[in-house]
Design a protein around this motif. Structure first.
Motif, PDB file in Angstrom:
ATOM      1  N   TYR A  86       8.939 -10.383   5.604  1.00 32.56           N
ATOM      2  CA  TYR A  86       7.808 -10.013   6.501  1.00 32.56           C
ATOM      3  C   TYR A  86       7.872  -8.533   6.663  1.00 32.56           C
ATOM      4  CZ  TYR A  86       4.610  -9.915  10.256  1.00 32.56           C
ATOM      5  OH  TYR A  86       3.461  -9.433  11.172  1.00 32.56           O
ATOM      6  N   GLU A  87       9.096  -8.027   6.998  1.00 30.20           N
ATOM      7  CA  GLU A  87       9.585  -6.515   7.244  1.00 30.20           C
ATOM      8  C   GLU A  87       9.174  -5.781   5.912  1.00 30.20           C
ATOM      9  OE1 GLU A  87      11.333  -8.932   8.092  1.00 30.20           O
ATOM     10  OE2 GLU A  87      11.078  -8.857  10.427  1.00 30.20           O
ATOM     11  N   LYS A  88       9.176  -6.394   4.772  1.00 29.45           N
ATOM     12  CA  LYS A  88       9.067  -5.461   3.575  1.00 29.45           C
ATOM     13  C   LYS A  88       7.576  -5.648   3.477  1.00 29.45           C
ATOM     14  CE  LYS A  88       9.252  -7.806  -0.347  1.00 29.45           C
ATOM     15  NZ  LYS A  88       9.906  -8.422  -1.771  1.00 29.45           N
ATOM     16  N   CYS A  89       6.731  -6.424   3.555  1.00 30.98           N
ATOM     17  CA  CYS A  89       5.440  -6.351   3.481  1.00 30.98           C
ATOM     18  C   CYS A  89       4.778  -5.415   4.417  1.00 30.98           C
ATOM     19  CB  CYS A  89       4.941  -7.858   3.524  1.00 30.98           C
ATOM     20  SG  CYS A  89       5.080  -9.123   2.224  1.00 30.98           S
ATOM     21  N   SER A  90       5.330  -5.460   5.638  1.00 29.51           N
ATOM     22  CA  SER A  90       4.868  -4.610   6.643  1.00 29.51           C
ATOM     23  C   SER A  90       4.753  -3.247   6.304  1.00 29.51           C
ATOM     24  CB  SER A  90       5.247  -5.084   8.028  1.00 29.51           C
ATOM     25  OG  SER A  90       5.056  -4.287   9.153  1.00 29.51           O
ATOM     26  N   SER A  91       6.085  -2.856   5.613  1.00 34.22           N
ATOM     27  CA  SER A  91       6.537  -1.553   5.410  1.00 34.22           C
ATOM     28  C   SER A  91       5.596  -1.004   4.282  1.00 34.22           C
ATOM     29  CB  SER A  91       7.909  -1.338   5.018  1.00 34.22           C
ATOM     30  OG  SER A  91       8.105  -2.000   3.658  1.00 34.22           O
ATOM     31  N   LEU A  92       5.498  -1.947   3.282  1.00 38.45           N
ATOM     32  CA  LEU A  92       4.379  -1.653   2.283  1.00 38.45           C
ATOM     33  C   LEU A  92       2.965  -1.263   2.613  1.00 38.45           C
ATOM     34  CD1 LEU A  92       5.650  -4.318  -0.543  1.00 38.45           C
ATOM     35  CD2 LEU A  92       5.807  -1.746  -0.737  1.00 38.45           C
ATOM     36  N   ILE A  93       2.401  -1.969   3.555  1.00 36.87           N
ATOM     37  CA  ILE A  93       0.994  -1.843   4.099  1.00 36.87           C
ATOM     38  C   ILE A  93       1.075  -0.359   4.551  1.00 36.87           C
ATOM     39  CG2 ILE A  93      -0.637  -2.225   6.109  1.00 36.87           C
ATOM     40  CD1 ILE A  93       0.278  -5.113   5.717  1.00 36.87           C
ATOM     41  N   GLU A  94       2.163   0.013   5.512  1.00 37.26           N
ATOM     42  CA  GLU A  94       2.075   1.326   6.128  1.00 37.26           C
ATOM     43  C   GLU A  94       2.397   2.515   4.805  1.00 37.26           C
ATOM     44  OE1 GLU A  94       1.059   2.229   8.886  1.00 37.26           O
ATOM     45  OE2 GLU A  94       1.086  -0.068   9.643  1.00 37.26           O
ATOM     46  N   TRP A  95       3.168   1.961   3.865  1.00 35.25           N
ATOM     47  CA  TRP A  95       3.210   2.954   2.718  1.00 35.25           C
ATOM     48  C   TRP A  95       1.780   3.120   2.078  1.00 35.25           C
ATOM     49  CZ3 TRP A  95       7.606   1.930  -1.137  1.00 35.25           C
ATOM     50  CH2 TRP A  95       7.891   3.323  -2.188  1.00 35.25           C
ATOM     51  N   SER A  96       1.286   2.108   1.997  1.00 28.86           N
ATOM     52  CA  SER A  96      -0.047   2.037   1.120  1.00 28.86           C
ATOM     53  C   SER A  96      -1.218   2.845   2.026  1.00 28.86           C
ATOM     54  CB  SER A  96      -0.687   0.676   1.028  1.00 28.86           C
ATOM     55  OG  SER A  96      -1.339   0.277   2.148  1.00 28.86           O
ATOM     56  N   LYS A  97      -1.080   3.087   3.368  1.00 28.83           N
ATOM     57  CA  LYS A  97      -2.257   3.998   3.948  1.00 28.83           C
ATOM     58  C   LYS A  97      -1.694   5.209   3.637  1.00 28.83           C
ATOM     59  CE  LYS A  97      -2.253   0.616   8.169  1.00 28.83           C
ATOM     60  NZ  LYS A  97      -1.953   0.520   9.524  1.00 28.83           N
ATOM     61  N   LEU A  98      -0.292   5.542   3.686  1.00 27.46           N
ATOM     62  CA  LEU A  98      -0.057   7.003   3.316  1.00 27.46           C
ATOM     63  C   LEU A  98      -0.500   7.500   1.759  1.00 27.46           C
ATOM     64  CD1 LEU A  98       1.744   9.620   3.674  1.00 27.46           C
ATOM     65  CD2 LEU A  98       3.582   8.407   2.549  1.00 27.46           C
ATOM     66  N   CYS A  99      -0.217   6.415   0.979  1.00 34.29           N
ATOM     67  CA  CYS A  99      -0.801   6.518  -0.351  1.00 34.29           C
ATOM     68  C   CYS A  99      -2.153   6.948  -0.432  1.00 34.29           C
ATOM     69  CB  CYS A  99      -0.691   5.518  -1.461  1.00 34.29           C
ATOM     70  SG  CYS A  99       1.087   5.097  -1.746  1.00 34.29           S
ATOM     71  N   VAL A 100      -3.200   6.306   0.461  1.00 31.85           N
ATOM     72  CA  VAL A 100      -4.701   6.466   0.581  1.00 31.85           C
ATOM     73  C   VAL A 100      -4.941   7.902   1.250  1.00 31.85           C
ATOM     74  CG1 VAL A 100      -6.668   5.818   1.858  1.00 31.85           C
ATOM     75  CG2 VAL A 100      -5.278   4.167   0.883  1.00 31.85           C
ATOM     76  N   ARG A 101      -4.114   8.196   2.194  1.00 26.60           N
ATOM     77  CA  ARG A 101      -4.141   9.651   2.741  1.00 26.60           C
ATOM     78  C   ARG A 101      -3.894  10.881   1.786  1.00 26.60           C
ATOM     79  NH1 ARG A 101      -0.969  11.105   8.595  1.00 26.60           N
ATOM     80  NH2 ARG A 101      -2.396   9.437   9.138  1.00 26.60           N
ATOM     81  N   ILE A 102      -3.110  10.561   0.860  1.00 23.62           N
ATOM     82  CA  ILE A 102      -2.813  11.603  -0.076  1.00 23.62           C
ATOM     83  C   ILE A 102      -3.360  11.379  -1.330  1.00 23.62           C
ATOM     84  CG2 ILE A 102      -0.489  12.154   0.922  1.00 23.62           C
ATOM     85  CD1 ILE A 102       0.985  10.862  -1.149  1.00 23.62           C
ATOM     86  N   GLY A 103      -4.511  10.518  -1.247  1.00 24.44           N
ATOM     87  CA  GLY A 103      -5.315  10.269  -2.610  1.00 24.44           C
ATOM     88  C   GLY A 103      -4.816   9.399  -3.735  1.00 24.44           C
ATOM     89  N   ARG A 104      -3.795   8.493  -3.480  1.00 20.37           N
ATOM     90  CA  ARG A 104      -3.180   7.823  -4.423  1.00 20.37           C
ATOM     91  C   ARG A 104      -3.876   6.412  -4.424  1.00 20.37           C
ATOM     92  NH1 ARG A 104       3.048   9.462  -3.613  1.00 20.37           N
ATOM     93  NH2 ARG A 104       3.304   7.204  -3.699  1.00 20.37           N
ATOM     94  N   TYR A 105      -4.963   6.341  -4.627  1.00 21.79           N
ATOM     95  CA  TYR A 105      -5.750   4.994  -4.561  1.00 21.79           C
ATOM     96  C   TYR A 105      -5.262   3.864  -5.147  1.00 21.79           C
ATOM     97  CZ  TYR A 105      -9.054   8.059  -1.756  1.00 21.79           C
ATOM     98  OH  TYR A 105      -9.495   8.786  -0.851  1.00 21.79           O
ATOM     99  N   ASP A 106      -5.050   4.143  -6.526  1.00 22.35           N
ATOM    100  CA  ASP A 106      -4.488   3.264  -7.425  1.00 22.35           C
ATOM    101  C   ASP A 106      -3.091   2.585  -6.766  1.00 22.35           C
ATOM    102  OD1 ASP A 106      -6.721   3.350  -9.089  1.00 22.35           O
ATOM    103  OD2 ASP A 106      -5.629   4.467 -10.581  1.00 22.35           O
ATOM    104  N   ASN A 107      -2.273   3.371  -6.446  1.00 18.94           N
ATOM    105  CA  ASN A 107      -0.867   2.873  -5.942  1.00 18.94           C
ATOM    106  C   ASN A 107      -1.118   2.111  -4.611  1.00 18.94           C
ATOM    107  OD1 ASN A 107       0.345   4.269  -7.795  1.00 18.94           O
ATOM    108  ND2 ASN A 107       1.073   5.845  -6.441  1.00 18.94           N
TER     109      ASN A 107
END
Length: 694
Positions: free
Chosen positions: A256-277
């Motif tokens: 659960y914690e791994k998935c939760s961290s990946l969601i927040e990481w993906s938000k960072l990717c969106v913020r810096i334009g790494r949409y595919d990631n």
């Protein structure tokens, strides 16, 4: 080392006074920090000991810790069930301290699965108990968890108010509470625009966490640091913290914690334009979340994917994930309504949902029927019960339930003509484009028809020439039975009159369908024993621990009805081992147990209770019926020859003891002891017989 021998002194103290459970309290808490499976082993052994000795308050505490074990292993539905059992038993024993802890467990698990209304309800109940008992430690824990619940609800101002009020309580938080408190405050500050304050709180939590051993709090600290740095535009630092969180969670098995961290990481990717990631990460999270029933994380993943594809002008993908988001949001809402409905009592509960206002006058009957359905463990009995009770709620000329086999793609109906009580069966394939039921299953959608001659085209591919215009049933409702997003069947009511049904009737049927789906899933679970049983390798029967635990559950359900058990022992089995050796002895044991299983009713449960001793549980059986079952098994085994090799064959006889539970019995084990006594009566003299009380 044997559990009872290793902890003999403490178990003896527990038998003297259940207040002496405090030793095991500390032991389980300590084990939870280091070894999840060792915790489960202690819990299982303690539960068996408590059941055998009628230690009800101990049983409640064990179910409480079982709830945390399921939380730790991300089995949230099972965690809810364990905490609810704990709460019920604590209520029965009048243990208010235990009730506080059960409330805390339910607050945590409901918050984790997105059931915030239920989490608040249990939190408030627990807080009230803490205040009544002036238990400041438990009060602070519940206030922290209530604050966390409001964080999950995105009401950060209210969360901060609750957390700050903890300082007004004259109590020094222990280190574990301080970690949770700092983490909660940090998440609030991140979301209200104060990431620097959040980092201060997280540093405080990190220092305490190092002293207490690293656990899921460590994952949360890494994740929140990443979120705080992202708010401060320190993207490299943020990514490093998310990587730490992912690596640590992965290493520790914190899914659960791994998935939760990946969601927040993906938000960072969106913020810096790494949409595919971001897309790749979120799609991965949604798959893992679906597999593990992480509905909150699944919902958030789908919503983020919808937002990303909308931003990328990919309308098709955006619409797909929007539909997925709505679907999981409905599932979370339906779960909450089912939980509320299951405990509803119209004398004490004021219904807020529109559905329940519409059903006000029929709620008590509906709830009563629902409880009857859920408490049944036999699929055929469930179907009969629904057919029998449904006419009290919806007037129909014909009712039916079909169970769906998703592997074969077939569904089998069990119909009843209400007025005549005549029953009939029929079968259809889910791909049949001419069947209303097939449409209902394929699309997971309700059907309400008030003039079949005009409306059949909406749901079938029948041509006018093929449609039977003389059909008796003019009005129909079909609704799917769905559990965990899986269709397990459908339920239908039908009338000879046109315009017989409205949305009120559909809503009633849907609630009954919810109960039916839960009951059928429970019944299938009991049949397969997927969640509560493990099997003995030699015989394929349940182990002693599992047949005893299942027996206690069935005893509670059937003690007011007929409930019998049979103890079975193979006569002189030692002579087979002595004559032919243990290899052939094991083979004989396997063949005899297989033969016994051929004559066990589908509604019964059997376990290996000892070396060559078996325990057969017969829910709903009178003593007379149990004797018939025992005699049939005895005769069939007596008439068989078991061929162990071409030149080795043996004959076997059985001795059996039968007991029907009575009003003087207080537990399942009481009856086992009496059945065992009658078994030894059978073994006296000639053996090969059935004994019971006269």
């Amino acid at each position: 080392m044997d559990f009872k021998y290793k902890y003999k002194e403490e178990l003896d103290k527990l038998l003297e006074n259940e207040d002496n459970f405090e030793y095991f309290n500390h032991l389980i808490k300590k084990l939870r920090k280091y070894n999840t499976e060792a915790t489960k082993e202690i819990i299982d052994e303690l539960l068996l000991f408590a059941i055998e000795n009628n230690l009800n308050n101990t049983i409640a505490w064990i179910y409480y810790y079982l709830g945390w074990y399921f939380m730790d292993t991300s089995k949230y539905n099972m965690s809810v069930e364990a905490f609810l059992i704990s709460n019920d038993v604590f209520e029965d024993t009048g243990d208010e301290k235990g009730l506080m802890y059960a409330c805390n467990g339910l607050t945590n698990v409901y918050c984790q699965i997105g059931q915030f209304k239920l989490a608040n309800e249990w939190g408030l109940k627990g807080i009230s108990l803490c205040e009544d008992m002036n238990d400041k430690e438990a009060l602070c824990t519940l206030l922290i968890n209530t604050g966390i619940n409001y964080i999950q609800m995105k009401d950060f101002i209210k969360a901060k108010g609750i957390l700050k009020n903890i300082k007004m309580i004259n109590y020094e938080l222990n280190n574990s509470q301080k970690i949770s408190y700092f983490i909660a405050l940090a998440e609030v500050e991140i979301n209200i625009g104060e990431p620097n304050k959040a980092l201060v709180y997280l540093d405080g939590a990190s220092k305490l966490d190092d002293s207490l051993n690293m656990n899921t709090d460590t994952s949360e600290i890494f994740k929140l640091k990443g979120m705080a740095y992202a708010k401060l535009y320190e993207y490299d630092l943020a990514e490093k913290e998310f990587i730490k969180c992912y690596d640590f969670s992965n290493q520790q098995g914190y899914i659960y914690e791994k998935c939760s961290s990946l969601i927040e990481w993906s938000k960072l990717c969106v913020r810096i334009g790494r949409y595919d990631n971001a897309i790749q990460t979120l799609e991965y999270v949604s798959v893992i979340s679906k597999t593990n029933d992480f509905n909150v994380l699944m919902k958030e993943s789908y919503h983020l994917l919808y937002e990303i594809f909308k931003k990328l002008k990919n309308e098709k993908k955006a619409l797909y994930y929007l539909e997925k988001y709505i679907e999981i949001d409905d599932l979370i809402y339906d779960y909450e309504q089912n939980q509320l409905m299951a405990k509803m009592n119209i004398k004490h509960t004021k219904r807020e949902a529109k559905l329940y206002k519409l059903l006000y006058d029929r709620t008590e009957l509906l709830s009563s029927i629902g409880q009857k359905i859920i408490s049944n463990l036999n699929i055929n009995s469930i179907i009969d019960l629904i057919n029998e009770e449904l006419n009290n709620l919806i007037k129909a000329d014909l009712m039916g339930i079909a169970l769906y086999d998703c592997e074969k793609g077939d569904a089998a109906y069990n119909y009843i003509l209400v007025n005549s009580k005549n029953k009939s069966t029929s079968q259809f394939n889910v791909n049949d484009k001419h069947a209303f039921g097939a449409y209902c299953i394929r699309n997971k959608k309700d059907i309400i028809i008030n003039d079949v001659t005009k409306e059949y085209k909406k749901y079938t591919n029948l041509k006018p020439d093929d449609f039977n215009k003389d059909i008796f049933e003019k009005s129909m409702i079909y609704t799917p039975l769905i559990i965990k997003e899986k269709v397990v069947g459908i339920i239908t009511v039908q009338s000879y009159k046109e315009n017989a049904y409205d949305k009120d009737d559909l809503n009633i049927l849907k609630i009954i369908a919810n109960y039916a789906a839960i009951a059928i899933d429970n019944a299938m679970s009991y049949k397969k024993l997927e969640h509560i049983a493990t099997f003995d390798n030699m015989t394929g029967f349940l182990t002693r621990f599992e047949i005893t635990r299942l027996g206690q559950i069935l005893y509670e359900k059937f003690k007011e009805k007929s409930f019998s058990i049979i103890m079975i022992d193979i006569d002189d089995f030692k002579s087979i081992n002595d004559t032919y050796g243990h290899i052939y002895g094991d083979k004989a044991l396997n063949m005899v147990s297989s033969a016994i299983s051929d004559y066990v009713r589908s509604s019964d449960y059997i376990g290996r209770y000892g070396g060559d001793e078996f325990l057969l549980i017969c829910p709903g059986a009178t003593k007379s019926k149990a004797i018939d079952i025992a005699e049939r098994i005895r005769k069939e085994i007596y008439n068989k020859i078991f061929i162990l090799e071409d030149d080795i064959s043996v004959k076997v006889t059985l001795s059996l003891g039968v007991y029907q539970y009575g009003e003087n019995d207080t537990s399942f084990i009481d009856g086992v002891k009496k059945a065992d006594k009658y078994l030894y009566m059978s073994k006296e003299g000639t053996k090969n017989k059935v004994s019971c009380d006269i």
